[in-house]
Structures are given as structure tokens and as C-alpha cells.
Write a protein that holds these residues in place. Structure first.
Motif, PDB file in Angstrom:
ATOM      1  N   ALA A 101     -20.145   4.701  10.943  1.00  0.00           N
ATOM      2  CA  ALA A 101     -19.685   3.922   9.794  1.00  0.00           C
ATOM      3  C   ALA A 101     -18.950   4.773   8.777  1.00  0.00           C
ATOM      4  N   ASP A 102     -19.131   6.091   8.832  1.00  0.00           N
ATOM      5  CA  ASP A 102     -18.398   6.961   7.908  1.00  0.00           C
ATOM      6  C   ASP A 102     -16.896   6.920   8.177  1.00  0.00           C
ATOM      7  N   LEU A 103     -16.506   6.420   9.367  1.00  0.00           N
ATOM      8  CA  LEU A 103     -15.087   6.308   9.709  1.00  0.00           C
ATOM      9  C   LEU A 103     -14.556   4.896   9.482  1.00  0.00           C
ATOM     10  N   GLY A 104     -15.411   4.026   8.949  1.00  0.00           N
ATOM     11  CA  GLY A 104     -15.030   2.639   8.723  1.00  0.00           C
ATOM     12  C   GLY A 104     -15.978   1.696   9.426  1.00  0.00           C
ATOM     13  N   VAL A 105     -16.229   0.537   8.829  1.00  0.00           N
ATOM     14  CA  VAL A 105     -17.215  -0.406   9.363  1.00  0.00           C
ATOM     15  C   VAL A 105     -16.515  -1.528  10.097  1.00  0.00           C
ATOM     16  N   LEU A 106     -16.979  -1.807  11.299  1.00  0.00           N
ATOM     17  CA  LEU A 106     -16.443  -2.885  12.129  1.00  0.00           C
ATOM     18  C   LEU A 106     -16.932  -4.226  11.607  1.00  0.00           C
ATOM     19  N   ASP A 107     -16.041  -5.202  11.519  1.00  0.00           N
ATOM     20  CA  ASP A 107     -16.414  -6.530  11.043  1.00  0.00           C
ATOM     21  C   ASP A 107     -17.442  -7.174  11.978  1.00  0.00           C
ATOM     22  N   GLY A 108     -18.324  -7.987  11.392  1.00  0.00           N
ATOM     23  CA  GLY A 108     -19.289  -8.735  12.188  1.00  0.00           C
ATOM     24  C   GLY A 108     -20.561  -7.987  12.496  1.00  0.00           C
ATOM     25  N   ALA A 109     -20.791  -6.851  11.828  1.00  0.00           N
ATOM     26  CA  ALA A 109     -21.970  -6.035  12.125  1.00  0.00           C
ATOM     27  C   ALA A 109     -23.199  -6.561  11.390  1.00  0.00           C
ATOM     28  N   ASP A 110     -24.339  -6.509  12.077  1.00  0.00           N
ATOM     29  CA  ASP A 110     -25.622  -6.767  11.418  1.00  0.00           C
ATOM     30  C   ASP A 110     -26.097  -5.531  10.672  1.00  0.00           C
ATOM     31  N   ALA A 111     -25.661  -4.372  11.125  1.00  0.00           N
ATOM     32  CA  ALA A 111     -26.022  -3.113  10.472  1.00  0.00           C
ATOM     33  C   ALA A 111     -24.897  -2.121  10.707  1.00  0.00           C
ATOM     34  N   ALA A 112     -24.673  -1.249   9.733  1.00  0.00           N
ATOM     35  CA  ALA A 112     -23.675  -0.181   9.849  1.00  0.00           C
ATOM     36  C   ALA A 112     -24.385   1.143   9.623  1.00  0.00           C
ATOM     37  N   VAL A 113     -24.201   2.079  10.558  1.00  0.00           N
ATOM     38  CA  VAL A 113     -24.944   3.331  10.481  1.00  0.00           C
ATOM     39  C   VAL A 113     -24.028   4.522  10.717  1.00  0.00           C
ATOM     40  N   SER A 114     -24.468   5.638  10.187  1.00  0.00           N
ATOM     41  CA  SER A 114     -23.878   6.936  10.491  1.00  0.00           C
ATOM     42  C   SER A 114     -25.025   7.874  10.804  1.00  0.00           C
ATOM     43  N   ALA A 115     -24.886   8.676  11.839  1.00  0.00           N
ATOM     44  CA  ALA A 115     -25.961   9.567  12.260  1.00  0.00           C
ATOM     45  C   ALA A 115     -26.332  10.570  11.168  1.00  0.00           C
ATOM     46  N   ASP A 116     -25.422  10.810  10.214  1.00  0.00           N
ATOM     47  CA  ASP A 116     -25.682  11.769   9.140  1.00  0.00           C
ATOM     48  C   ASP A 116     -26.175  11.103   7.860  1.00  0.00           C
ATOM     49  N   LEU A 143     -29.836   4.842   8.524  1.00  0.00           N
ATOM     50  CA  LEU A 143     -30.771   4.858   9.657  1.00  0.00           C
ATOM     51  C   LEU A 143     -32.080   4.171   9.285  1.00  0.00           C
ATOM     52  N   ASP A 144     -32.551   4.401   8.062  1.00  0.00           N
ATOM     53  CA  ASP A 144     -33.782   3.746   7.618  1.00  0.00           C
ATOM     54  C   ASP A 144     -33.597   2.236   7.536  1.00  0.00           C
ATOM     55  N   ARG A 145     -32.433   1.797   7.085  1.00  0.00           N
ATOM     56  CA  ARG A 145     -32.165   0.351   7.023  1.00  0.00           C
ATOM     57  C   ARG A 145     -32.151  -0.249   8.420  1.00  0.00           C
ATOM     58  N   LEU A 146     -31.554   0.461   9.384  1.00  0.00           N
ATOM     59  CA  LEU A 146     -31.543  -0.041  10.756  1.00  0.00           C
ATOM     60  C   LEU A 146     -32.955  -0.100  11.324  1.00  0.00           C
ATOM     61  N   ALA A 147     -33.756   0.944  11.079  1.00  0.00           N
ATOM     62  CA  ALA A 147     -35.140   0.945  11.558  1.00  0.00           C
ATOM     63  C   ALA A 147     -35.904  -0.249  11.009  1.00  0.00           C
ATOM     64  N   ARG A 148     -35.712  -0.539   9.730  1.00  0.00           N
ATOM     65  CA  ARG A 148     -36.393  -1.678   9.100  1.00  0.00           C
ATOM     66  C   ARG A 148     -35.924  -2.995   9.723  1.00  0.00           C
ATOM     67  N   LEU A 149     -34.625  -3.097   9.999  1.00  0.00           N
ATOM     68  CA  LEU A 149     -34.082  -4.326  10.578  1.00  0.00           C
ATOM     69  C   LEU A 149     -34.616  -4.544  11.993  1.00  0.00           C
ATOM     70  N   ILE A 150     -34.632  -3.480  12.806  1.00  0.00           N
ATOM     71  CA  ILE A 150     -35.155  -3.599  14.168  1.00  0.00           C
ATOM     72  C   ILE A 150     -36.621  -4.002  14.139  1.00  0.00           C
ATOM     73  N   ARG A 151     -37.416  -3.330  13.296  1.00  0.00           N
ATOM     74  CA  ARG A 151     -38.830  -3.663  13.225  1.00  0.00           C
ATOM     75  C   ARG A 151     -39.038  -5.110  12.815  1.00  0.00           C
ATOM     76  N   SER A 152     -38.276  -5.584  11.820  1.00  0.00           N
ATOM     77  CA  SER A 152     -38.472  -6.955  11.342  1.00  0.00           C
ATOM     78  C   SER A 152     -38.024  -7.989  12.363  1.00  0.00           C
ATOM     79  N   ALA A 199     -30.652  10.717  16.226  1.00  0.00           N
ATOM     80  CA  ALA A 199     -30.954  10.605  14.802  1.00  0.00           C
ATOM     81  C   ALA A 199     -32.204   9.757  14.575  1.00  0.00           C
ATOM     82  N   MET A 200     -32.354   8.661  15.311  1.00  0.00           N
ATOM     83  CA  MET A 200     -33.517   7.800  15.139  1.00  0.00           C
ATOM     84  C   MET A 200     -34.783   8.478  15.636  1.00  0.00           C
ATOM     85  N   ALA A 201     -34.654   9.269  16.709  1.00  0.00           N
ATOM     86  CA  ALA A 201     -35.821   9.952  17.263  1.00  0.00           C
ATOM     87  C   ALA A 201     -36.172  11.205  16.477  1.00  0.00           C
TER      88      ALA A 201
END
Length: 301
Positions: free
Chosen positions: A254-269, A274-283, A164-166
Motif C-alpha cells: 500500500a505504500d506504493l498506492g492502494v488498489l480500489d475495492g480493498a477491504d484492507a490495505a497493508v504494507s509489510a513495513d 498489519l494490526d488492522r488486518l489481523a483484527r479484521l481477519i479475527r473478526s 510480517a504477520m508471523a
């Protein structure tokens, strides 16, 4: 390079390290020919192979793209020197790494290999600076792609995340002995920053001897990653990982539920996640202030 392959030592020369990284660049035929001659195999694009390196060492080959691959021998200076000499002997052109303190010359050299759009912008500003900021390791990530490794249990969604990221489906298997069945490497563009992303084998999965050897070497690469993505979901939980560098906990599926303690929650769909994760990784790799500064490191334009 007119049908020739170039090699550059990507790890700092003369500094002790468990592993070294030698980057190969060229057209696809030149990289194929070099890998075939040196290793006896030509890994498919997006795969990771644990193999012989010219009879000098055994290590991992990561085929990032048609014209790019990394060789990862042990980091001893004798091994590195012998492998570079072997590459030169088979017709590879060695490109010297730019050393800190060379100012404008280093900026010009970086422009020639930069694949990050935001890196090009910064480099063009550095050319106008009285004292270019080329020595800072964070700034250098803008033109020397940082290494991101994803780890986690099997079937936690790491491969789906990478696809999904690629923005494309990457090979998960290659019919050749010595290639890990579920290890994938790819160049990925994250909010304008080019990174090298390695999807490692699922933790706790036993395979044949080649798989287990490659997984062991991959674990050493993980220890040297610029950023480690620790992946978990509501079913598997978080794996136990020790890493001294930058680490992000990513709750997958994350569409099946979010695990506690996550810095980011993503779903491939879910493109927004995914954009939020990309921004977090870059920053985390290149903070906003490193992009916002004017010529040089010093700050406002």
C-alpha cells in the motif's frame, strides 16, 4: 507424547468432502520420523510438499511447525480409513475427534489442544456453563485453528505479508523434489486467535510437473479455506477468484498506492496496517459477539 506422534482427523467424519485433513502432533523427532516413514520425505518447517502418502494416495503435506503437520488425502472414507490405519501401524497414536454434544468432555479435550489465548478464556468460561457451547462451528475456531489461504499473482507481496504477520522470516524454498518453490505454511497468531496460514504459489506461474501438481492440490485446499485473502496491488490488479466462503480483498504494498475495492490495505513495513488486518481477519472468523458472550452462546454474562 513421550516421543510418539498423535494423529487426529480434523475434518468431520462421515461427511463427503473433496479433501480430508489429518493433523499430526508430537515432538519434532516424532513428527519427522512419522513423515519419513509414511512419505519418504521430511518437509522443512513452513513448507508444502505434494507427495506419496504411504502408498495409499498422493496429497499435500503442510509442515506448520516443528511439532505439527497436516496430511491432506482425498476425502473418500476408504482412503481416510486406510491412511489412519497405516499411521497406527507405524506407531502413531490415533486421537479421536470430539463429537458434537459431548459438553464438558469436549471442552476439556479442547483445552488440551487450544493454542489461541482468546480460545482459552472462552473455554474456561464454558466449563462453568450449564450447557457448554461446543457445537457452534464459529466458537470451535477458538480452539481448532481455522485455515486462512492467501492467493494472488506472483510478486504481489504475499510472502512479505506472511513474514510480517508471523513476525519471522519463513523458508520460501526447500531443496527436495515435490516441494512447491513458493508455497509456505505457518501457524500465525492474529489478535489472540491462532490460524493456519497458507501462502499459495503465484497465479499464472508455470513450473515443473511437481510444482504444477502441488499447485493444483493447493487450489483445492483454497476452496476449503475458512477465509480466503485475495491479494492484489496497483501493478497487478485483482485476480479472478471464485470462492463460496469468507473472502477479504487485501491491497498489498500500500505504500506504493492502494488498489480500489480493498477491504484492507497493508504494507509489510507498516505495523499499524498489519494490526488492522489481523483484527479484521479475527473478526471475520470469530465475530466480537462470540467473544463478548458469557458462558454458553447465549449472550451477556
Amino acid at each position: 507424547m513421550n516421543g510418539r506422534c498423535a494423529a487426529r482427523l480434523a475434518t468431520p467424519p462421515g461427511r463427503p468432502a473433496a479433501l480430508a485433513v489429518i493433523t499430526l502432533h508430537g515432538d519434532e523427532c516424532a513428527v519427522d520420523r512419522t513423515l519419513s516413514t509414511l512419505c519418504g520425505i521430511v518437509p522443512a518447517i513452513g513448507t508444502v510438499a505434494y507427495t506419496d502418502l504411504g502408498g495409499i494416495d498422493r496429497g499435500v503435506v503442510v509442515r506448520w511447525s516443528a511439532g505439527s503437520a497436516d496430511l491432506t488425502p482425498h476425502g473418500g472414507p476408504g482412503v481416510v480409513r486406510a491412511l489412519l490405519d497405516r499411521l497406527c501401524a507405524i506407531g502413531v497414536v490415533r486421537v479421536e475427534s470430539s463429537e458434537p454434544g459431548q459438553g464438558r468432555e469436549t471442552v476439556l479435550a479442547a483445552l488440551g489442544r487450544c493454542r489461541s489465548p482468546i480460545g482459552l478464556d472462552r473455554l474456561l468460561r464454558e466449563l462453568e456453563a450449564d450447557a457448554p457451547a461446543v457445537d457452534d462451528p464459529i466458537i470451535r475456531r477458538l480452539w481448532d485453528p481455522p485455515f486462512v489461504a492467501a492467493v494472488g499473482p506472483a510478486n504481489v507481496g504475499k510472502s512479505s505479508l506472511l513474514n510480517a504477520m508471523a513476525g519471522r522470516s519463513l523458508a520460501l524454498a526447500y531443496d527436495h523434489p515435490g516441494v512447491t518453490r513458493d508455497a509456505v505454511g505457518a501457524d500465525v497468531l492474529l489478535e489472540g486467535l491462532a490460524v493456519r496460514w497458507l501462502d499459495t504459489p503465484g497465479l499464472g506461474v508455470a513450473g515443473d510437473d511437481a510444482d504444477e501438481a502441488a499447485a493444483e492440490v493447493a487450489s483445492r485446499l483454497v476452496r476449503d479455506a475458512d477465509l480466503l485473502l485475495v491479494c492484489g496491488d496497483r501493478v497487478s490488479g485483482w485476480p479472478e477468484i471464485r470462492h463460496g466462503g469468507v473472502l477479504l480483498r487485501v491491497a498489498t504494498r500500500a505504500d506504493l498506492g492502494v488498489l480500489d475495492g480493498a477491504d484492507a490495505a497493508v504494507s509489510a513495513d507498516d505495523r499499524a496496517s498489519l494490526d488492522r488486518l489481523a483484527r479484521l481477519i479475527r473478526s471475520r472468523l470469530v465475530p466480537d459477539e462470540a467473544l463478548a458472550g458469557g458462558p454458553g452462546m447465549g449472550g451477556a454474562p
